[in-house]
Design an enzyme around this catalytic site. Sequence first.
Site, PDB file in Angstrom:
ATOM      1  N   TRP A  62       0.874  -1.181   0.000  1.00  0.00           N
ATOM      2  CA  TRP A  62       0.000   0.000   0.000  1.00  0.00           C
ATOM      3  C   TRP A  62       0.913   1.235   0.000  1.00  0.00           C
ATOM      4  O   TRP A  62       1.805   1.335   0.866  1.00  0.00           O
ATOM      5  CB  TRP A  62      -0.866  -0.047   1.254  1.00  0.00           C
ATOM      6  CG  TRP A  62      -1.868   1.048   1.391  1.00  0.00           C
ATOM      7  CD1 TRP A  62      -2.739   1.495   0.444  1.00  0.00           C
ATOM      8  CD2 TRP A  62      -2.116   1.826   2.571  1.00  0.00           C
ATOM      9  NE1 TRP A  62      -3.512   2.493   0.960  1.00  0.00           N
ATOM     10  CE2 TRP A  62      -3.145   2.719   2.260  1.00  0.00           C
ATOM     11  CE3 TRP A  62      -1.556   1.847   3.851  1.00  0.00           C
ATOM     12  CZ2 TRP A  62      -3.638   3.631   3.173  1.00  0.00           C
ATOM     13  CZ3 TRP A  62      -2.049   2.743   4.770  1.00  0.00           C
ATOM     14  CH2 TRP A  62      -3.082   3.623   4.432  1.00  0.00           C
ATOM     15  N   ASP A 112      -0.538  -5.734   9.361  1.00  0.00           N
ATOM     16  CA  ASP A 112      -1.587  -4.761   9.022  1.00  0.00           C
ATOM     17  C   ASP A 112      -2.763  -5.567   8.474  1.00  0.00           C
ATOM     18  O   ASP A 112      -2.645  -6.210   7.421  1.00  0.00           O
ATOM     19  CB  ASP A 112      -1.036  -3.791   7.959  1.00  0.00           C
ATOM     20  CG  ASP A 112      -2.061  -2.748   7.533  1.00  0.00           C
ATOM     21  OD1 ASP A 112      -3.181  -2.738   8.080  1.00  0.00           O
ATOM     22  OD2 ASP A 112      -1.739  -1.938   6.641  1.00  0.00           O
ATOM     23  N   ALA A 156      -6.557  -5.230   7.283  1.00  0.00           N
ATOM     24  CA  ALA A 156      -7.572  -4.228   6.942  1.00  0.00           C
ATOM     25  C   ALA A 156      -8.772  -4.823   6.210  1.00  0.00           C
ATOM     26  O   ALA A 156      -9.732  -4.093   5.931  1.00  0.00           O
ATOM     27  CB  ALA A 156      -6.939  -3.126   6.091  1.00  0.00           C
ATOM     28  N   LYS A 190     -13.358  -1.238   6.218  1.00  0.00           N
ATOM     29  CA  LYS A 190     -13.918  -2.014   5.114  1.00  0.00           C
ATOM     30  C   LYS A 190     -14.907  -3.058   5.613  1.00  0.00           C
ATOM     31  O   LYS A 190     -16.025  -3.151   5.125  1.00  0.00           O
ATOM     32  CB  LYS A 190     -12.816  -2.706   4.317  1.00  0.00           C
ATOM     33  CG  LYS A 190     -11.494  -1.999   4.294  1.00  0.00           C
ATOM     34  CD  LYS A 190     -11.373  -0.974   3.211  1.00  0.00           C
ATOM     35  CE  LYS A 190     -10.107  -0.168   3.427  1.00  0.00           C
ATOM     36  NZ  LYS A 190      -9.678   0.625   2.323  1.00  0.00           N
TER      37      LYS A 190
HETATM   38  C1  LMR Z   1      -6.881   1.721  -0.739  1.00  0.00           C
HETATM   39  O1  LMR Z   1      -5.831   1.086  -0.757  1.00  0.00           O
HETATM   40  O2  LMR Z   1      -7.454   2.083  -1.779  1.00  0.00           O
HETATM   41  C2  LMR Z   1      -7.552   2.025   0.569  1.00  0.00           C
HETATM   42  O3  LMR Z   1      -6.814   1.486   1.600  1.00  0.00           O
HETATM   43  C3  LMR Z   1      -7.893   3.448   0.740  1.00  0.00           C
HETATM   44  C4  LMR Z   1      -6.715   4.333   1.010  1.00  0.00           C
HETATM   45  O4  LMR Z   1      -6.772   5.065   2.001  1.00  0.00           O
HETATM   46  O5  LMR Z   1      -5.745   4.319   0.246  1.00  0.00           O
END
Ligand code: LMR
Length: 394
Positions: free
Chosen positions: A127, A208, A210, A243
């Site tokens: 991410w 992590d 999510a 989520k």
């Molecule tokens: C994403 O990866 O799209 C989500 O986790 C939202 C974000 O805050 O980036």
Amino acid sequence: MFELLKEQPADKILMLMQAYREDPREQKVDLGVGVYKNADGKTPIMRAIKTAEKQLWEIEETKSYTGLAGDVGFADAMFGLLYGDTIKRETVAAAATPGGTGAVRQGFDMIRMANREARVFVSDPSWPNHITMLKHLGIEMVPYRYFDSETRSVDFEGMMADLGTAKPGDVVLLHGCCHNPTGANLTLDQWQAVIDLMTRNGLVPMVDIAYQGFGDGLEEDAAGLRMVVSQMPEALVAASCSKNFGVYRERTGLLMAVAQDPARLKVNQGMLNHLNRQNFSFPPDHGARLVTMVLNDAALRADWEEEVREIREGVLALRVQLADELRRLTNSDRFDFVKQHRGMFSRLGATPEQVEKMRVDNGIYMVGDSRINVAGLNARTVPVLAKALVDAGA
Ligand code: LMR
């Protein structure tokens, strides 16, 4: 003073959200930000959350501050969801945070406070905000190989080789389930091998998580995390409720420091409280309270679990439809990986030019690395994406 500031690069995912909003085309397809959408393109409030919200309106008597770590009931309820009965509650220090991002950020902060020398090993890719937050905090980030762009599955040999270079005290950031952005996940045997390596080399895991419930099931998606916390002496865990409870804008997350030695609890809890106090003081409570009510009430919980199942199965059905459609169009099985991936995302393997072409020609918005949010599709748009991918030469 302001003239000394440099312009910051825009976040790629958030930039895409904006570009999509500004696109006037009716047929546009949003596969960008990781937000669940139903077949009508809506992100509904989950049924159990809506019910809890009505109940809360009736019973809530004050908006005064909670504790610095948030409501302990929230941590207790999340403890059950995340760990089941694999570890003891007294091994976990926990603090509510503004979303999973807040938990990750505070976790990084805690690493820095504990050990300035620690480097954080981050999957390549990950991410994007993981990387920018580490940079922001001045923590050294070391990428480890994770994704094999040929097979679109985990490059496990590469991952183990790269983690093998970590020094004692370094931190390994792992995605609990539903890897973002690739959708490719570790098997339980691979989790075990990573745990063995971290144990041998004195590394510290940070997980992590999510998207619990969006991959193979609420229990299944926590299996790797449970192996980590039950086998390793300590771990940091950042959990998001955005989520799986659909409470995105309520900013609901939890940072946990898990230590098998209960003597650590007091200091760890104090550190989490301190970090909250320094960064924003008391954490947001509304979303946390709703999540607690849902998890603690049998009827609400059953309804929530059922809705999570519907979401998971809906996303899986879209994966199957997309893989089948691409099989038909390409007369090959080279996109079958879409069916193997789990969670909201898949990295399709298109080039940035192909991604741009799909945006310009077809109004299809995906992240530049070809990450799609599968939940942004529906039965009608799956063939549109499949054709656009093939037309773009992916
Ligand atoms: C994403 O990866 O799209 C989500 O986790 C939202 C974000 O805050 O980036």
